[in-house]
Design an enzyme around this catalytic site. Structure first.
Site, PDB file in Angstrom:
ATOM      1  N   ARG A 187      60.596  85.684  17.610  1.00  0.00           N
ATOM      2  CA  ARG A 187      60.595  84.546  18.589  1.00  0.00           C
ATOM      3  C   ARG A 187      60.029  85.078  19.603  1.00  0.00           C
ATOM      4  NH1 ARG A 187      65.288  80.207  17.523  1.00  0.00           N
ATOM      5  NH2 ARG A 187      65.972  80.996  15.641  1.00  0.00           N
ATOM      6  N   ARG A 208      73.566  67.345  12.656  1.00  0.00           N
ATOM      7  CA  ARG A 208      73.576  68.542  11.750  1.00  0.00           C
ATOM      8  C   ARG A 208      75.108  69.028  11.487  1.00  0.00           C
ATOM      9  NH1 ARG A 208      69.820  73.322  12.563  1.00  0.00           N
ATOM     10  NH2 ARG A 208      70.517  72.903  14.476  1.00  0.00           N
TER      11      ARG A 208
HETATM   12  P1  AP5 Z   1      68.783  79.471  14.610  1.00  0.00           P
HETATM   13  O1  AP5 Z   1      69.684  79.192  13.742  1.00  0.00           O
HETATM   14  O2  AP5 Z   1      67.321  80.059  13.841  1.00  0.00           O
HETATM   15  O3  AP5 Z   1      68.459  78.016  15.357  1.00  0.00           O
HETATM   16  P2  AP5 Z   1      66.998  77.194  15.546  1.00  0.00           P
HETATM   17  O4  AP5 Z   1      65.829  77.783  15.422  1.00  0.00           O
HETATM   18  O5  AP5 Z   1      67.609  76.722  17.029  1.00  0.00           O
HETATM   19  O6  AP5 Z   1      66.815  76.147  14.473  1.00  0.00           O
HETATM   20  P3  AP5 Z   1      67.885  75.294  14.009  1.00  0.00           P
HETATM   21  O7  AP5 Z   1      68.811  76.099  12.822  1.00  0.00           O
HETATM   22  O8  AP5 Z   1      68.587  74.562  14.960  1.00  0.00           O
HETATM   23  O9  AP5 Z   1      67.069  74.224  13.306  1.00  0.00           O
HETATM   24  P4  AP5 Z   1      66.044  74.210  12.023  1.00  0.00           P
HETATM   25  O10 AP5 Z   1      64.696  74.271  12.454  1.00  0.00           O
HETATM   26  O11 AP5 Z   1      66.387  75.352  10.756  1.00  0.00           O
HETATM   27  O12 AP5 Z   1      66.422  72.885  11.247  1.00  0.00           O
HETATM   28  P5  AP5 Z   1      67.333  72.401  10.122  1.00  0.00           P
HETATM   29  O13 AP5 Z   1      66.587  72.673   8.866  1.00  0.00           O
HETATM   30  O14 AP5 Z   1      68.764  73.317  10.167  1.00  0.00           O
HETATM   31  O15 AP5 Z   1      69.050  80.330  15.732  1.00  0.00           O
HETATM   32  C1  AP5 Z   1      70.277  79.992  16.522  1.00  0.00           C
HETATM   33  C2  AP5 Z   1      70.402  81.130  17.587  1.00  0.00           C
HETATM   34  O16 AP5 Z   1      70.530  82.344  17.031  1.00  0.00           O
HETATM   35  C3  AP5 Z   1      69.178  81.134  18.656  1.00  0.00           C
HETATM   36  O17 AP5 Z   1      69.494  79.973  19.518  1.00  0.00           O
HETATM   37  C4  AP5 Z   1      69.240  82.462  19.321  1.00  0.00           C
HETATM   38  O18 AP5 Z   1      70.463  82.651  20.154  1.00  0.00           O
HETATM   39  C5  AP5 Z   1      69.625  83.259  18.055  1.00  0.00           C
HETATM   40  N1  AP5 Z   1      68.384  83.781  17.257  1.00  0.00           N
HETATM   41  C6  AP5 Z   1      68.060  83.484  15.809  1.00  0.00           C
HETATM   42  N2  AP5 Z   1      66.916  84.085  15.705  1.00  0.00           N
HETATM   43  C7  AP5 Z   1      66.674  84.935  16.816  1.00  0.00           C
HETATM   44  C8  AP5 Z   1      65.599  85.738  16.878  1.00  0.00           C
HETATM   45  N3  AP5 Z   1      64.560  85.978  16.076  1.00  0.00           N
HETATM   46  N4  AP5 Z   1      65.546  86.384  18.384  1.00  0.00           N
HETATM   47  C9  AP5 Z   1      66.485  86.226  19.093  1.00  0.00           C
HETATM   48  N5  AP5 Z   1      67.562  85.248  19.053  1.00  0.00           N
HETATM   49  C10 AP5 Z   1      67.579  84.481  17.834  1.00  0.00           C
HETATM   50  O19 AP5 Z   1      67.376  71.040  10.316  1.00  0.00           O
HETATM   51  C11 AP5 Z   1      68.243  70.517  11.408  1.00  0.00           C
HETATM   52  C12 AP5 Z   1      69.021  69.073  10.900  1.00  0.00           C
HETATM   53  O20 AP5 Z   1      68.122  68.071  10.505  1.00  0.00           O
HETATM   54  C13 AP5 Z   1      69.778  69.350   9.767  1.00  0.00           C
HETATM   55  O21 AP5 Z   1      70.863  68.516   9.729  1.00  0.00           O
HETATM   56  C14 AP5 Z   1      69.129  68.831   8.630  1.00  0.00           C
HETATM   57  O22 AP5 Z   1      69.818  68.346   7.424  1.00  0.00           O
HETATM   58  C15 AP5 Z   1      68.045  67.829   9.035  1.00  0.00           C
HETATM   59  N6  AP5 Z   1      66.760  67.555   8.730  1.00  0.00           N
HETATM   60  C16 AP5 Z   1      65.883  68.630   8.158  1.00  0.00           C
HETATM   61  N7  AP5 Z   1      64.799  68.144   7.839  1.00  0.00           N
HETATM   62  C17 AP5 Z   1      65.144  66.793   7.777  1.00  0.00           C
HETATM   63  C18 AP5 Z   1      64.176  65.579   7.431  1.00  0.00           C
HETATM   64  N8  AP5 Z   1      62.758  65.725   6.890  1.00  0.00           N
HETATM   65  N9  AP5 Z   1      64.550  64.396   7.856  1.00  0.00           N
HETATM   66  C19 AP5 Z   1      65.853  63.999   8.269  1.00  0.00           C
HETATM   67  N10 AP5 Z   1      66.899  65.073   8.553  1.00  0.00           N
HETATM   68  C20 AP5 Z   1      66.295  66.333   8.188  1.00  0.00           C
END
Ligand code: AP5
Length: 209
Positions: free
Chosen positions: A88, A122
């Site tokens: 990231r 979510r």
């Molecule tokens: P992390 O858990 O990685 O969160 P994120 O990158 O913010 O991504 P999300 O998990 O929010 O979303 P996603 O893109 O995975 O979507 P999802 O598939 O779940 O990180 C959390 C925290 O950890 C960060 O803020 C940071 O503090 C720390 N961190 C992590 N990695 C780090 C790093 N490398 N360096 C530093 N800090 C780090 O889908 C979202 C929702 O939408 C779900 O409910 C799903 O069911 C729904 N959905 C998915 N696809 C569809 C679709 N096509 N249509 C309708 N609904 C859908």
């Protein structure tokens, strides 16, 4: 397959990476999931990471890089991995380059208001990390994980103001990696709107390109 997946919060990285991991027979390495597990288990790393995560900020590079180095050193990651949410920052990308040679960097992109809708609906299982959405993919029995029967909950950082902060963090600290991987000829870009299976199909096409 050694794949890095980039994209803003709520773009569907976790959802699509789980399917890719199954398809390619390699582990999904989600830094968010590993960090949440450390927070839940109250490890030293979890205690250090928690306040950054709650505030929508990135956990410091040195902590995350050491964690990923250890994870990629495990036997199951030897033949490949799907890195979900890592790297990231430029520092993380450079550190990863020093560990392995990746095949592609996949960018999932989506309109900002759709990101908010996805994150606000979510629900996650506090035990096995399965992910649901109250609108598009709810558990069969309301509030209960289909896989393990544990209660599903709202993630601490899915409050709208924190989601907006996480999107800002992505724009300032992570989106420069798009150029980083483009310059190396590794970037594959996929619009992540639509039905989950349809997006998976687009991704597979992009990775075979
Ligand atoms: P992390 O858990 O990685 O969160 P994120 O990158 O913010 O991504 P999300 O998990 O929010 O979303 P996603 O893109 O995975 O979507 P999802 O598939 O779940 O990180 C959390 C925290 O950890 C960060 O803020 C940071 O503090 C720390 N961190 C992590 N990695 C780090 C790093 N490398 N360096 C530093 N800090 C780090 O889908 C979202 C929702 O939408 C779900 O409910 C799903 O069911 C729904 N959905 C998915 N696809 C569809 C679709 N096509 N249509 C309708 N609904 C859908």
């Amino acid at each position: 397959m050694k794949l890095v997946v980039l994209g803003p919060p709520g773009a569907g990285k976790g959802t699509q990476c789980a399917k890719l991991a199954e398809h390619y027979g390699v582990p999904r390495v989600s830094t968010g999931d590993i960090l949440r597990r450390h927070v839940a288990d109250k490890t030293d790393l979890g205690k250090k990471a928690e306040r950054y995560m709650r505030e929508g900020k990135l956990v410091p590079d040195d902590l995350v890089i050491a964690m990923v180095r250890a994870r990629l050193g495990q036997k199951d990651a030897g033949k490949g991995f799907i890195a979900d949410g890592f790297p990231r920052t430029r520092e993380q990308a450079a550190a990863l380059d020093g560990m392995v040679k990746i095949d592609h960097a996949l960018l999932l992109f989506l309109d900002p208001e759709d990101l908010i809708k996805r994150s606000s609906g979510r629900r996650i299982c506090r035990n096995c990390e399965a992910v649901y959405h109250v609108g598009s993919s709810p558990p069969q029995k309301q509030g209960v994980c289909d896989r393990c029967g544990t209660a599903v909950v709202v993630r601490h950082d899915d409050r709208e103001d924190i989601v907006r902060k996480r999107i800002d963090t992505y724009e300032t600290q992570t989106s420069p990696l798009v150029r980083y991987y483009k310059d190396r000829g590794l970037l594959r870009e996929v619009y992540a709107s639509g039905v989950i299976e349809e997006i998976q199909h687009r991704i597979r096409m992009a990775l075979n390109a």
